[in-house]
Design a protein around this motif. Structure first.
Motif, PDB file in Angstrom:
ATOM      1  N   GLU A  73       0.814  -1.211   0.000  1.00  0.00           N
ATOM      2  CA  GLU A  73       0.000   0.000   0.000  1.00  0.00           C
ATOM      3  C   GLU A  73       0.848   1.262   0.000  1.00  0.00           C
ATOM      4  O   GLU A  73       0.398   2.313  -0.477  1.00  0.00           O
ATOM      5  CB  GLU A  73      -0.976  -0.024   1.178  1.00  0.00           C
ATOM      6  N   SER A  74       2.056   1.190   0.528  1.00  0.00           N
ATOM      7  CA  SER A  74       2.949   2.346   0.452  1.00  0.00           C
ATOM      8  C   SER A  74       3.881   2.261  -0.758  1.00  0.00           C
ATOM      9  O   SER A  74       4.463   3.270  -1.159  1.00  0.00           O
ATOM     10  CB  SER A  74       3.782   2.454   1.738  1.00  0.00           C
ATOM     11  N   THR A  77       2.060   3.004  -6.771  1.00  0.00           N
ATOM     12  CA  THR A  77       1.846   4.405  -7.116  1.00  0.00           C
ATOM     13  C   THR A  77       0.490   4.878  -6.604  1.00  0.00           C
ATOM     14  O   THR A  77       0.357   5.981  -6.083  1.00  0.00           O
ATOM     15  CB  THR A  77       1.917   4.586  -8.638  1.00  0.00           C
ATOM     16  N   ALA A  78      -0.525   4.019  -6.761  1.00  0.00           N
ATOM     17  CA  ALA A  78      -1.872   4.319  -6.274  1.00  0.00           C
ATOM     18  C   ALA A  78      -2.667   3.029  -6.220  1.00  0.00           C
ATOM     19  O   ALA A  78      -2.395   2.089  -6.970  1.00  0.00           O
ATOM     20  CB  ALA A  78      -2.565   5.328  -7.185  1.00  0.00           C
ATOM     21  N   HIS A  79      -3.644   2.990  -5.345  1.00  0.00           N
ATOM     22  CA  HIS A  79      -4.568   1.856  -5.316  1.00  0.00           C
ATOM     23  C   HIS A  79      -5.889   2.326  -4.733  1.00  0.00           C
ATOM     24  O   HIS A  79      -5.953   3.341  -4.036  1.00  0.00           O
ATOM     25  CB  HIS A  79      -4.016   0.681  -4.509  1.00  0.00           C
ATOM     26  N   ALA A  80      -6.946   1.602  -5.050  1.00  0.00           N
ATOM     27  CA  ALA A  80      -8.271   1.898  -4.503  1.00  0.00           C
ATOM     28  C   ALA A  80      -9.085   0.616  -4.495  1.00  0.00           C
ATOM     29  O   ALA A  80      -8.884  -0.274  -5.333  1.00  0.00           O
ATOM     30  CB  ALA A  80      -8.977   2.982  -5.313  1.00  0.00           C
ATOM     31  N   LEU A 109      -9.267   5.849  -7.863  1.00  0.00           N
ATOM     32  CA  LEU A 109      -7.861   6.174  -8.102  1.00  0.00           C
ATOM     33  C   LEU A 109      -7.700   7.680  -8.337  1.00  0.00           C
ATOM     34  O   LEU A 109      -8.603   8.330  -8.870  1.00  0.00           O
ATOM     35  CB  LEU A 109      -7.344   5.404  -9.319  1.00  0.00           C
ATOM     36  N   PRO A 110      -6.545   8.241  -7.977  1.00  0.00           N
ATOM     37  CA  PRO A 110      -6.352   9.683  -8.181  1.00  0.00           C
ATOM     38  C   PRO A 110      -6.211  10.075  -9.646  1.00  0.00           C
ATOM     39  O   PRO A 110      -6.378  11.242  -9.987  1.00  0.00           O
ATOM     40  CB  PRO A 110      -5.061   9.975  -7.407  1.00  0.00           C
TER      41      PRO A 110
END
Length: 233
Positions: A73-74, A77-80, A109-110
């Motif tokens: 999770e860190s 790049t991104a997750h949702a 996601l962003p």
């Protein structure tokens, strides 16, 4: 058993043949459960080297899976995450519910992915998304493997929380899937508000069979959803 670590081969292929740069890996968990939501994770990883030990979540011990999910999770790049509830599964059917959960995950996601790598052989996502299906993608593709681990760990945690209220069903151990403890509790107490009531397991429970829910037709489901099953946005 030894296994080959996942790679970025599919993502590199998509980038080379289409010119896109933002690719998300998508995987689901909870499809075969009798209780709880179906959960989808969308993960964007880029082309960086993944943490050691990353593979299909089903091949990792629960302890290692939880540790890896925290790290992932860190690292990603991104997750949702996106979920479809038992009621939505009952009303829409599993394919439409999976799509609903996936669209929710991708929408969380962003940035909007330009392409999606979907685990399995069936594209339950469809237009307007550019989808590449990959059988056993949760073993071979880094982004899908990352999504697999995060989805599994986070849904298991959700089911463990439900287990605090419905302890006799053993949700903390079975995550809503059929198990001897789960089956015995169903036979004695009937389904909880978190069970899927359109599923065939109720046919084997004479005492509770009257609770079985008829699934809406695709036309009725579309009307109930305000005509938005196509997710035309």
């Amino acid at each position: 058993m030894p296994y080959e670590p996942p790679t970025h081969t599919v993502e590199r292929s998509i980038r080379a043949t289409t010119g896109v740069r933002i690719v998300a890996g998508v995987d689901e968990v909870g499809r075969g459960a009798w209780a709880g939501p179906v959960t989808v994770c969308a993960a964007i990883t880029g082309l960086r080297r993944p943490p050691p030990g990353l593979t299909d979540s089903k091949l990792i011990t629960p302890k290692r899976r939880a540790e890896l999910a925290d790290r992932l999770e860190s690292w990603v790049t991104a997750h949702a995450l996106g979920h479809a509830t038992p009621a939505e599964i009952d009303d829409l059917g599993m394919t439409a519910a999976l799509r609903l959960a996936a669209v929710r995950a991708l929408g969380g996601l962003p940035v909007r992915p330009e392409a999606v790598i979907l685990d399995g052989k069936h594209d339950y996502l469809g237009q307007p998304w550019q989808v590449r299906t990959v059988i056993k993608g949760d073993r071979s593709c880094v982004a899908v493997a990352a999504a697999s681990v995060i989805a599994k760990v986070r849904r298991d945690a959700m089911m463990a929380e439900l287990g605090e209220e419905f302890g006799v069903f053993g949700f903390a151990d079975n995550a809503g899937y059929p198990s001897p403890v789960h089956k015995a509790a169903l036979a004695e107490l009937g389904p909880t508000p978190h069970h899927r009531l359109s599923w065939a397991y109720l046919d084997g429970l004479p005492r509770w069979r009257h609770l079985k829910k008829a699934r809406l037709s695709p036309e009725a489901a579309a009307l109930a959803d305000g005509g938005q099953l196509g997710f035309d946005f």
